[in-house]
Scaffold this motif. Structure first.
Motif, PDB file in Angstrom:
ATOM      1  N   LYS A  44       0.757  -1.271   0.184  1.00  0.00           N
ATOM      2  CA  LYS A  44       0.009  -0.323  -0.885  1.00  0.00           C
ATOM      3  C   LYS A  44       0.984   1.582  -0.597  1.00  0.00           C
ATOM      4  N   GLU A  45       2.212   1.172   0.875  1.00  0.00           N
ATOM      5  CA  GLU A  45       2.829   2.545   0.787  1.00  0.00           C
ATOM      6  C   GLU A  45       3.345   2.496  -0.958  1.00  0.00           C
ATOM      7  N   TYR A  46       3.566   1.576  -1.091  1.00  0.00           N
ATOM      8  CA  TYR A  46       4.335   1.993  -2.368  1.00  0.00           C
ATOM      9  C   TYR A  46       3.781   2.395  -3.678  1.00  0.00           C
ATOM     10  N   ALA A  47       2.192   1.812  -3.456  1.00  0.00           N
ATOM     11  CA  ALA A  47       0.880   1.503  -4.718  1.00  0.00           C
ATOM     12  C   ALA A  47       0.929   3.605  -4.500  1.00  0.00           C
ATOM     13  N   ARG A  48       0.503   3.636  -2.977  1.00  0.00           N
ATOM     14  CA  ARG A  48       0.265   5.165  -3.153  1.00  0.00           C
ATOM     15  C   ARG A  48       0.544   6.263  -4.157  1.00  0.00           C
ATOM     16  N   ASP A  49       1.480   6.444  -4.204  1.00  0.00           N
ATOM     17  CA  ASP A  49       2.414   7.631  -4.922  1.00  0.00           C
ATOM     18  C   ASP A  49       1.821   7.179  -6.694  1.00  0.00           C
ATOM     19  N   PHE A  50       0.983   5.883  -6.950  1.00  0.00           N
ATOM     20  CA  PHE A  50       0.975   5.988  -8.121  1.00  0.00           C
ATOM     21  C   PHE A  50      -0.087   5.210  -8.858  1.00  0.00           C
ATOM     22  N   GLY A  51      -1.147   5.443  -7.573  1.00  0.00           N
ATOM     23  CA  GLY A  51      -2.858   5.765  -7.824  1.00  0.00           C
ATOM     24  C   GLY A  51      -2.945   4.201  -8.129  1.00  0.00           C
ATOM     25  N   VAL A  52      -2.419   2.902  -7.422  1.00  0.00           N
ATOM     26  CA  VAL A  52      -2.516   1.847  -7.966  1.00  0.00           C
ATOM     27  C   VAL A  52      -4.121   1.317  -6.994  1.00  0.00           C
ATOM     28  N   ALA A  53      -4.648   0.935  -7.578  1.00  0.00           N
ATOM     29  CA  ALA A  53      -5.981   0.600  -6.882  1.00  0.00           C
ATOM     30  C   ALA A  53      -5.897  -0.779  -5.776  1.00  0.00           C
ATOM     31  N   LEU A  54      -6.379  -1.056  -4.994  1.00  0.00           N
ATOM     32  CA  LEU A  54      -5.265  -2.355  -4.145  1.00  0.00           C
ATOM     33  C   LEU A  54      -6.631  -2.930  -3.198  1.00  0.00           C
ATOM     34  N   ARG A  55      -7.556  -3.390  -3.710  1.00  0.00           N
ATOM     35  CA  ARG A  55      -8.224  -4.513  -2.791  1.00  0.00           C
ATOM     36  C   ARG A  55      -7.698  -5.412  -2.287  1.00  0.00           C
ATOM     37  N   VAL A  56      -8.045  -5.609  -1.034  1.00  0.00           N
ATOM     38  CA  VAL A  56      -7.512  -7.396  -0.077  1.00  0.00           C
ATOM     39  C   VAL A  56      -8.078  -8.384   0.236  1.00  0.00           C
ATOM     40  N   ILE A  57      -7.336  -9.080  -0.078  1.00  0.00           N
ATOM     41  CA  ILE A  57      -9.094 -10.383  -0.165  1.00  0.00           C
ATOM     42  C   ILE A  57      -8.465 -11.414   0.810  1.00  0.00           C
ATOM     43  N   GLY A  58      -8.903 -11.925   2.349  1.00  0.00           N
ATOM     44  CA  GLY A  58      -8.898 -12.064   3.346  1.00  0.00           C
ATOM     45  C   GLY A  58      -8.552 -14.098   2.989  1.00  0.00           C
ATOM     46  N   ASN A  59      -7.054 -14.669   3.115  1.00  0.00           N
ATOM     47  CA  ASN A  59      -7.294 -16.236   3.324  1.00  0.00           C
ATOM     48  C   ASN A  59      -6.902 -16.917   4.412  1.00  0.00           C
ATOM     49  N   LYS A  60      -7.563 -17.962   4.297  1.00  0.00           N
ATOM     50  CA  LYS A  60      -7.324 -18.553   5.399  1.00  0.00           C
ATOM     51  C   LYS A  60      -7.943 -18.949   6.714  1.00  0.00           C
ATOM     52  N   VAL A  61      -8.687 -17.708   6.882  1.00  0.00           N
ATOM     53  CA  VAL A  61      -9.788 -17.026   8.052  1.00  0.00           C
ATOM     54  C   VAL A  61     -10.261 -18.344   8.470  1.00  0.00           C
ATOM     55  N   GLN A  62     -10.457 -18.422   9.505  1.00  0.00           N
ATOM     56  CA  GLN A  62     -11.210 -19.421  10.295  1.00  0.00           C
ATOM     57  C   GLN A  62     -12.274 -19.000  11.440  1.00  0.00           C
ATOM     58  N   GLY A  63     -11.642 -17.932  11.348  1.00  0.00           N
ATOM     59  CA  GLY A  63     -13.439 -17.506  12.183  1.00  0.00           C
ATOM     60  C   GLY A  63     -13.710 -15.939  12.674  1.00  0.00           C
ATOM     61  N   PRO A  64     -14.339 -15.842  13.363  1.00  0.00           N
ATOM     62  CA  PRO A  64     -14.993 -14.175  13.679  1.00  0.00           C
ATOM     63  C   PRO A  64     -13.634 -13.303  13.456  1.00  0.00           C
ATOM     64  N   ASP A  65     -12.871 -13.988  14.820  1.00  0.00           N
ATOM     65  CA  ASP A  65     -11.378 -13.276  14.715  1.00  0.00           C
ATOM     66  C   ASP A  65     -10.541 -13.002  13.989  1.00  0.00           C
ATOM     67  N   ASP A  66     -10.069 -13.907  12.985  1.00  0.00           N
ATOM     68  CA  ASP A  66      -9.411 -13.878  11.971  1.00  0.00           C
ATOM     69  C   ASP A  66      -9.797 -12.583  11.510  1.00  0.00           C
ATOM     70  N   LEU A  67     -11.528 -12.939  11.057  1.00  0.00           N
ATOM     71  CA  LEU A  67     -11.984 -11.783  10.015  1.00  0.00           C
ATOM     72  C   LEU A  67     -11.771 -10.401  10.807  1.00  0.00           C
ATOM     73  N   ALA A  68     -11.811  -9.990  12.014  1.00  0.00           N
ATOM     74  CA  ALA A  68     -11.823  -9.122  12.739  1.00  0.00           C
ATOM     75  C   ALA A  68     -10.613  -7.959  12.436  1.00  0.00           C
ATOM     76  N   TYR A  69      -9.040  -9.193  12.968  1.00  0.00           N
ATOM     77  CA  TYR A  69      -7.917  -8.778  12.606  1.00  0.00           C
ATOM     78  C   TYR A  69      -7.746  -8.221  11.437  1.00  0.00           C
ATOM     79  N   LEU A  70      -8.234  -8.663  10.616  1.00  0.00           N
ATOM     80  CA  LEU A  70      -8.418  -7.890   8.997  1.00  0.00           C
ATOM     81  C   LEU A  70      -8.362  -7.271   9.342  1.00  0.00           C
ATOM     82  N   GLN A  71      -9.874  -7.498   9.424  1.00  0.00           N
ATOM     83  CA  GLN A  71     -10.755  -5.189   9.155  1.00  0.00           C
ATOM     84  C   GLN A  71      -9.874  -4.657  10.253  1.00  0.00           C
ATOM     85  N   ARG A  72      -9.455  -5.170  11.260  1.00  0.00           N
ATOM     86  CA  ARG A  72      -8.772  -3.739  11.729  1.00  0.00           C
ATOM     87  C   ARG A  72      -7.326  -3.604  11.126  1.00  0.00           C
ATOM     88  N   GLU A  73      -6.818  -4.722  10.660  1.00  0.00           N
ATOM     89  CA  GLU A  73      -5.642  -4.411   9.891  1.00  0.00           C
ATOM     90  C   GLU A  73      -5.635  -3.321   8.676  1.00  0.00           C
TER      91      GLU A  73
END
Length: 329
Positions: A199-228
């Motif tokens: 994200k830091e590298y891409a910011r200056d070049f207008g790169v459209a970036l979306r995150v896909i969580g993987n190996k998410v095993q439960g609500p805690d994992d999802l909450a962690y990714l949402q927070r980060e």
């Protein structure tokens, strides 16, 4: 649309990119799949045997042919030997389309039949012992950058690239060649650290970036990714017995993929389709020129023995008429 999948090694980016490719093919969309990872795993993920995957032609090995074809009658490029990986197209250059036959595809692309459709597969080629000490992997990936710089794609046409792991793709301008980049992240500190770096590298070049969580095993994992990842988090791909069977060597029909995970793939497609409407041909061309001039100054001029800045056609914008009217199909 030009779509990239990135992430740290082992995050599942190759698996998710192959699933997305299958999903697009099942919808009847024209797809070119590109394996630009240093570890060539996209072929097996699309159902090829190890022997079939090893037998794929290498883009890097066909670079002279690629350059000669793309050069066309561009008066600013005296010969294919004067082209480097970032040489931009201009009036007279041959441009590539996704749905066409041409010498580059004939030499480098191979059809891959899937249970619901088919795709063309291009591979950079593995980094071999012969390359040690005389080449870097980015010299092979440079063929992908050259192709994308000369590619004219339309809506409902897709190029999906499985990129090299981690932040290695920032060693060239390849990361700016996409309408949308999907970053596959595990719910771990290492997983999100690659996201922050990208994200830091891409910011200056207008790169459209979306995150896909993987190996998410439960609500805690999802909450962690949402927070980060915050608003960059698009979706989470859950546990999949379908993927486990695929990784064991089976070839389960795509229609049997878990409905929740199939819905994630459709969401990715919707995001990609939306990104196409936001593309800026002027910026895309300007960034290609930027990296070309930077490469020319740092090593290209010395290697070729010419001022490669003279290859830039200031009046050419990729995908904008009437500039492309003078280019060869």
């Amino acid at each position: 649309m030009k779509i990239a999948f990135v992430g740290k090694g082992g995050s599942g980016k190759t698996t998710l990119s192959s699933l997305f490719i299958r999903h697009l093919a099942a919808a009847g969309r024209p797809v070119i799949a590109v394996d630009a990872d240093i570890n060539q795993h996209l072929g097996p993920a699309l159902g090829l045997t190890d022997a079939q995957s090893a037998g794929l032609p290498s883009l890097g090995a066909h670079l002279p042919l690629i350059k000669e074809y793309l050069r066309g009658s561009n008066p600013l490029i005296g010969s294919a030997d004067e082209m480097i990986k970032t040489t931009p197209p201009g009036r007279g250059s041959r441009l590539l389309r996704i749905v066409e036959e041409n010498p580059v595809y004939a030499a480098c692309a191979r059809p891959v039949a899937l249970d619901e459709g088919s795709v063309r597969l291009l591979a950079t080629g593995a980094f071999t012992e012969e390359d040690l000490g005389v080449a870097c992997y980015h010299s092979k990936v440079g063929a992908v950058e050259l192709l994308l710089n000369h590619l004219v794609d339309g809506p409902d046409e897709y190029v999906v690239t499985d990129m090299t792991a981690g932040s290695d793709s920032f060693a060239s301008g390849l990361f700016t060649r996409f309408d949308l980049t999907f970053l596959v992240a595990e719910p771990t500190r290492k997983g999100v650290s690659v996201y922050r770096q990208y994200k830091e590298y891409a910011r200056d070049f207008g790169v459209a970036l979306r995150v896909i969580g993987n190996k998410v095993q439960g609500p805690d994992d999802l909450a962690y990714l949402q927070r980060e990842a915050g608003d960059d988090l698009l979706a989470a791909f859950g546990h999949s017995e379908w993927v486990r069977r695929l990784e064991q060597g089976a070839e389960p029909p795509l229609r049997t993929l878990e409905p929740a995970n199939r819905a994630v793939l459709e969401l990715l497609k919707t995001q990609a389709d939306t990104a196409h409407g936001r593309r800026d041909p002027q910026r895309y061309t300007r960034q290609a020129v930027h990296f070309h001039l930077r490469n020319a100054e740092s090593w290209g001029n010395a290697k070729v023995g010419l001022d490669l800045a003279t290859q830039v056609d200031e009046e050419f914008v990729l995908g904008v008429e009437p500039a492309t009217a003078g280019a060869h199909a």
